[in-house]
Scaffold this active site. Structure first.
Site, PDB file in Angstrom:
ATOM      1  N   GLU A  90       0.809  -1.213   0.000  1.00 39.09           N
ATOM      2  CA  GLU A  90       0.000   0.000   0.000  1.00 39.09           C
ATOM      3  C   GLU A  90       0.844   1.264   0.000  1.00 39.09           C
ATOM      4  OE1 GLU A  90      -2.188  -1.232   3.556  1.00 39.09           O
ATOM      5  OE2 GLU A  90      -1.347   0.545   4.495  1.00 39.09           O
ATOM      6  N   CYS A 110       6.737  -7.209   7.433  1.00 42.41           N
ATOM      7  CA  CYS A 110       7.845  -6.626   8.209  1.00 42.41           C
ATOM      8  C   CYS A 110       8.234  -7.592   9.321  1.00 42.41           C
ATOM      9  CB  CYS A 110       7.405  -5.293   8.808  1.00 42.41           C
ATOM     10  SG  CYS A 110       8.716  -4.439   9.703  1.00 42.41           S
ATOM     11  N   CYS A 117       2.269  -2.152  16.037  1.00 41.49           N
ATOM     12  CA  CYS A 117       2.242  -1.726  14.639  1.00 41.49           C
ATOM     13  C   CYS A 117       1.533  -2.751  13.764  1.00 41.49           C
ATOM     14  CB  CYS A 117       3.679  -1.532  14.155  1.00 41.49           C
ATOM     15  SG  CYS A 117       3.777  -1.013  12.441  1.00 41.49           S
ATOM     16  N   GLY A 160       7.165  -1.992   6.318  1.00 45.08           N
ATOM     17  CA  GLY A 160       8.542  -2.437   6.126  1.00 45.08           C
ATOM     18  C   GLY A 160       9.552  -1.561   6.830  1.00 45.08           C
ATOM     19  N   GLU A 161      10.767  -2.082   6.910  1.00 48.54           N
ATOM     20  CA  GLU A 161      11.856  -1.355   7.555  1.00 48.54           C
ATOM     21  C   GLU A 161      12.883  -1.008   6.459  1.00 48.54           C
ATOM     22  OE1 GLU A 161      12.900   0.083  10.432  1.00 48.54           O
ATOM     23  OE2 GLU A 161      14.748   0.374   9.295  1.00 48.54           O
ATOM     24  N   CYS A 332      -0.391   2.522   8.829  1.00 46.04           N
ATOM     25  CA  CYS A 332       0.302   1.700   7.856  1.00 46.04           C
ATOM     26  C   CYS A 332      -0.060   0.244   8.064  1.00 46.04           C
ATOM     27  CB  CYS A 332       1.801   1.865   8.029  1.00 46.04           C
ATOM     28  SG  CYS A 332       2.278   3.560   7.854  1.00 46.04           S
TER      29      CYS A 332
HETATM   30  N1  SAH Z   1      10.054   0.498  10.073  1.00 44.42           N
HETATM   31  C1  SAH Z   1      10.162   1.913   9.939  1.00 44.42           C
HETATM   32  C2  SAH Z   1       9.254   2.455   8.878  1.00 44.42           C
HETATM   33  C3  SAH Z   1       7.781   2.250   9.156  1.00 44.42           C
HETATM   34  S1  SAH Z   1       7.252   3.776   9.651  1.00 44.42           S
HETATM   35  C4  SAH Z   1       9.984   2.573  11.271  1.00 44.42           C
HETATM   36  O1  SAH Z   1       9.693   1.871  12.229  1.00 44.42           O
HETATM   37  O2  SAH Z   1      10.190   3.765  11.387  1.00 44.42           O
HETATM   38  C5  SAH Z   1       5.720   3.503  10.257  1.00 44.42           C
HETATM   39  C6  SAH Z   1       5.477   4.476  11.379  1.00 44.42           C
HETATM   40  O3  SAH Z   1       4.123   4.361  11.771  1.00 44.42           O
HETATM   41  C7  SAH Z   1       6.348   4.121  12.569  1.00 44.42           C
HETATM   42  O4  SAH Z   1       6.781   5.267  13.249  1.00 44.42           O
HETATM   43  C8  SAH Z   1       5.362   3.310  13.363  1.00 44.42           C
HETATM   44  O5  SAH Z   1       5.770   3.191  14.677  1.00 44.42           O
HETATM   45  C9  SAH Z   1       4.061   4.071  13.123  1.00 44.42           C
HETATM   46  N2  SAH Z   1       2.845   3.321  13.425  1.00 44.42           N
HETATM   47  C10 SAH Z   1       2.683   1.982  13.455  1.00 44.42           C
HETATM   48  N3  SAH Z   1       1.430   1.630  13.805  1.00 44.42           N
HETATM   49  C11 SAH Z   1       0.781   2.787  14.038  1.00 44.42           C
HETATM   50  C12 SAH Z   1      -0.552   3.093  14.442  1.00 44.42           C
HETATM   51  N4  SAH Z   1      -1.444   2.127  14.703  1.00 44.42           N
HETATM   52  N5  SAH Z   1      -0.872   4.396  14.585  1.00 44.42           N
HETATM   53  C13 SAH Z   1       0.028   5.374  14.311  1.00 44.42           C
HETATM   54  N6  SAH Z   1       1.282   5.147  13.929  1.00 44.42           N
HETATM   55  C14 SAH Z   1       1.670   3.869  13.789  1.00 44.42           C
END
Ligand code: SAH
Length: 344
Positions: A90, A110, A117, A160-161, A332
């Site tokens: 997405e 991921c 997450c 993803g990371e 995400c």
């Molecule tokens: N793996 C990388 C890139 C993904 S970023 C990282 O961790 O930074 C995705 C972002 O959205 C991250 O900061 C993650 O912690 C946040 N995220 C995940 N689930 C979420 C949710 N339910 N509500 C808001 N932010 C969320």
């Protein structure tokens, strides 16, 4: 066949040089692919027909299938794309007062295992290729172009990371930034990581001035290790050392992302830990309202403001992220999860 969108400018130069041709050919191809956005090599009319034939033998001009599109009342659009092997990814387009930003997926699933997450609920199937990342931007840009607009910002904050798919991400950054192509300014690009420390050191050497965001979310090791698996491999001290190096080396300000989870990381004690951790850093904090999932809830408005004020009062640069696309499963991974579950 090998997608042409995997090729950064340097790589395409090598291809042409190997054929005894000049680098100028890659300039022409880049302009055709990313400015005119041709879908067939035969449309590149300023290249000799023989060369167009050769290109179409050596490369494909791939595309992504749109499986679903969801529009929010605030202008956010979420695309679910299908890849060649039927993997679903997405991409989110957000409208801001400063332009249009696209949130890119870097891996199918991921493995980082952050418990709050949605992205991590589906295990990593594979890394995305450079082309699959470039195409997310291009497909969205094509649609904006029809309305005389363009993608101006990119965030690597989808599923993803990015630092677990480092090489492909680096090539992607070079391609979208290239001045005769999509021309997304490096300061308009943000890479977000949960904290893969060795890659932060490596990224400090990367010459483009892109922004780095760290998904910190917890300012003490006990909590961070409880909710974020990565902290067991690289703890907060390791992370801060790497960031100090990065800041010194690049002279760039970093962003700390901090999701506010009700009763988990939103007390004033948590706020104070955060202040102590980052007060001397060239950084700012982006507080993120959490999109509720089954197991976690967002902080109350009142607690969010208290947390915000505490940081502000203590001299931390802090912003509260404006929410977008709340009505279309903005977090995400949520749309993809729904699609996969519906199919299951
Ligand atoms: N793996 C990388 C890139 C993904 S970023 C990282 O961790 O930074 C995705 C972002 O959205 C991250 O900061 C993650 O912690 C946040 N995220 C995940 N689930 C979420 C949710 N339910 N509500 C808001 N932010 C969320």
């Amino acid at each position: 066949m090998n997608s042409i969108y995997n090729y950064s400018r340097e790589k395409l130069d090598t291809y042409f040089l190997n054929k005894g041709l000049t680098k100028y050919r890659s300039t022409q191809v880049f302009e055709a692919l990313y400015k005119q956005q041709v879908k067939d090599f035969f449309e590149i009319t300023n290249l000799k027909i023989e060369l167009r034939e050769e290109l179409s033998k050596d490369f494909s001009i791939s595309s992504l299938d749109v499986v679903r599109e969801q529009r929010s009342i605030d202008g956010t659009i979420k695309y679910l794309f299908g890849l060649e092997d039927k993997v679903l990814i997405e991409t989110v387009l957000m409208k801001h007062n400063y332009g249009y930003s696209v949130c890119i997926t870097t891996q199918a699933g991921c493995n980082m295992g952050c418990s709050f997450c949605a992205s991590g609920l589906i295990k990593k199937q594979r890394n995305l290729t450079t082309a699959e990342m470039v195409l997310q931007v291009l497909e969205v840009d094509r649609r904006l172009k029809e309305e005389g607009k363009r993608v101006s910002h990119i965030v690597l904050m989808g599923i993803g990371e990015p630092f677990d798919n480092y090489e492909n991400v680096i090539e992607f950054l070079k391609i979208v930034n290239y001045p005769k192509g999509l021309q997304i300014g490096s300061r308009h690009i943000t890479v977000s990581t949960c904290g893969i420390v060795p890659k932060i050191y490596e990224f400090a050497e990367f010459p483009l001035q892109v922004n780095l965001a760290i998904s910190l979310h917890f300012a003490d090791d006990v909590k961070r290790s409880k909710y974020m698996k990565i902290n067991k491999a690289y703890n907060i001290k390791d992370l801060m050392d790497a960031l100090d190096y990065y800041i010194e080396k690049t002279n760039r300000r970093i962003t700390f992302e901090y999701i506010l989870l009700k009763d988990i990381n939103d007390t004033l004690e948590d706020a104070n830990n955060l202040v102590e951790l980052i007060k001397n850093k060239n950084a700012y904090v982006n507080l993120i309202p959490y999109n509720d999932t089954n197991f976690f809830m967002r902080s109350t408005k009142e607690q969010t403001l208290k947390f915000y004020d505490y940081l502000k009062k203590n001299g931390i640069n802090v912003t509260l992220r404006k929410e977008q696309g709340h009505d279309i499963d903005a977090a995400c991974g949520q749309l993809r999860l729904k699609e996969v579950r519906c199919k299951a």
